[in-house]
Design an enzyme around this catalytic site. Structure first.
Site, mmCIF file in Angstrom:
data_model
loop_
_atom_site.group_PDB
_atom_site.id
_atom_site.type_symbol
_atom_site.label_atom_id
_atom_site.label_comp_id
_atom_site.label_asym_id
_atom_site.label_seq_id
_atom_site.Cartn_x
_atom_site.Cartn_y
_atom_site.Cartn_z
ATOM 1 N N GLU A 163 0.825 -1.214 0.000
ATOM 2 C CA GLU A 163 0.000 0.000 0.000
ATOM 3 C C GLU A 163 0.854 1.257 0.000
ATOM 4 O OE1 GLU A 163 -2.693 3.118 2.046
ATOM 5 O OE2 GLU A 163 -0.646 2.448 2.406
ATOM 6 N N GLU A 164 1.904 1.259 0.818
ATOM 7 C CA GLU A 164 2.724 2.466 0.943
ATOM 8 C C GLU A 164 3.555 2.748 -0.308
ATOM 9 O OE1 GLU A 164 2.104 4.434 3.093
ATOM 10 O OE2 GLU A 164 1.274 3.347 4.783
#
Length: 405
Positions: A163-164
């Site tokens: 996600e990051e």
């Protein structure tokens, strides 16, 4: 903390989230075919290096020139100036990036529903706070299954990877599983589940009545009053920034993003090495009671969306009228912002909004009538109303995306 450095992706996910090379794309498609942008357009070309405010203070204190306007000043105890530096100082920045392709692993759990032509309910969690709550929700569903409960609609529990780095795991799964997700009913996202005590929700307005009803059954850990009394009822709109992006923006699936947050500013250790279990256990949620409350909200929303195999026919818990009210509020907000710059004619948009609200009122009247009929409601009529409600959000999609985006 003075030495805290916020880390995160600077990819232009507002243009197109996910792997900027689209190495996984189906049918040999490239990123330009999927996104409408090249890889170089999705990755900033100006070198970026995040630093702490302690390190930034050295540079800011060296600046001369006039003072900056009031709305350009930060919170440090210095005089903010425009520059240049007083002593002709120069900063040398060296950035070393390595581009490589590596696998990311999503973890997907599935609770099959009993409907043959299924509408799927699914949701996800990103960091440790949300993941802990998702595991608790999964444990609760496991206990229900052992007691003989079965959901009417299939439930997916998804923990996303990458996600990051730019919403890699969720975006890839959403694009690859697009055929499966054509029947998806809703998506519930919990990213940073707990970082404060203020309940915050964003999402699709058709889910407001359902969420409000659930909040009436979950108690605030401190006041011991229903969370509905601590929620303004305002549902913020979703844009991008977390794993709901592909589901709402690309697939048109009604979505919610839930969190307990600080009431005002972002919590101070966001995206840093100080965002740890130790911080959560001493500052964020020492008794983990807000984690429990979020798991209860999450689980109840999912249970009501999934329905029970023991009761049919069942109407979808989506409300077109609240969607219409939200659209009207978006237009009014746009008028306030844009009419300050140049007068615009909103008459056609106002007319379309009014037409939508009338149509929404009509179908919600049908829903109320069928609900009053109970078990005697004709299954074919329930199925038709559910189809219209369930696919409503998809009709806001544009095949080519937003103009210029």
């Amino acid at each position: 903390p003075k030495s805290s450095v916020q880390r995160g992706s600077i990819q232009f996910i507002s243009l197109c989230a996910g792997d900027p090379t689209r190495a996984y794309a189906r049918h040999g498609q490239g990123v330009e075919e999927v996104c409408g942008f090249s890889k170089d357009e999705l990755i900033p070309q100006i070198p970026v290096m995040p630093i702490s405010y302690g390190d930034a203070l050295v540079f800011l204190e060296s600046l001369g020139g006039p003072e900056v306007p009031h709305n350009f000043r930060g919170a440090l105890n210095i005089t903010y100036r425009t520059g240049p530096t007083r002593n002709q100082l120069k900063v040398s920045l060296q950035v070393e990036n390595h581009f490589q392709t590596s696998p990311v692993w999503n973890v997907i759990g599935k609770i099959p529903g009993t409907l043959p032509a299924d509408r799927e309910g699914l949701w996800a969690a990103d960091p440790n706070s949300g993941t802990a709550q998702m595991l608790e929700v999964a444990r609760g569903f496991g206990e229900l299954l052992q007691k003989g409960w079965k959901p009417l609609r299939t439930i997916y529990l998804c923990s996303w990877s990458g996600e990051e780095y730019g919403l890699l795991g969720s975006t890839a799964w959403g694009e690859v599983q697009e055929d499966l997700l054509r029947q998806a009913l809703a998506y519930i996202n919990v990213d940073t589940g707990v970082s404060g005590k203020h309940f915050h929700a964003a999402g699709t307005a058709s889910l407001v009545p359902l969420l409000s009803s659930v909040l009436g059954h979950v108690m605030h850990p401190e006041s011991k009053k229903p969370l509905s009394e601590h929620w303004s009822g305002y549902l913020f709109s979703l844009g991008s920034g977390s794993d709901y992006t592909v589901f709402i923006d690309h697939l048109g699936i009604p979505s919610l993003d839930l969190a307990f947050t600080p009431k005002a500013a972002q919590y101070g250790v966001y995206h840093s090495v100080y965002d740890s279990f130790s911080w959560m256990a001493t500052e964020g949620d020492p008794d983990f009671t807000f984690h429990v409350a979020m798991a209860q909200v999450w689980g109840l929303v999912a249970l009501r969306l999934a329905g029970s195999s023991s009761a049919t026919p069942q109407l979808l818990l989506l409300n077109a009228s609240t969607q219409g009210e939200a659209i009207d509020s978006y237009i009014e907000e746009a008028k306030k912002v844009l009419n300050h710059t140049a007068p615009l004619d909103f008459s056609s948009l106002d007319a379309a909004s009014l037409l939508f609200r009338k149509a929404a009122g009509h179908i919600m009247s049908q829903v109320a009538h069928l609900r009053d009929m109970g078990a005697s409601a004709p299954p074919s009529k329930v199925a038709e109303v559910n189809r219209r409600l369930g696919f409503l959000e998809r009709h806001f999609l544009l095949a080519k995306g937003l103009p210029g985006r």
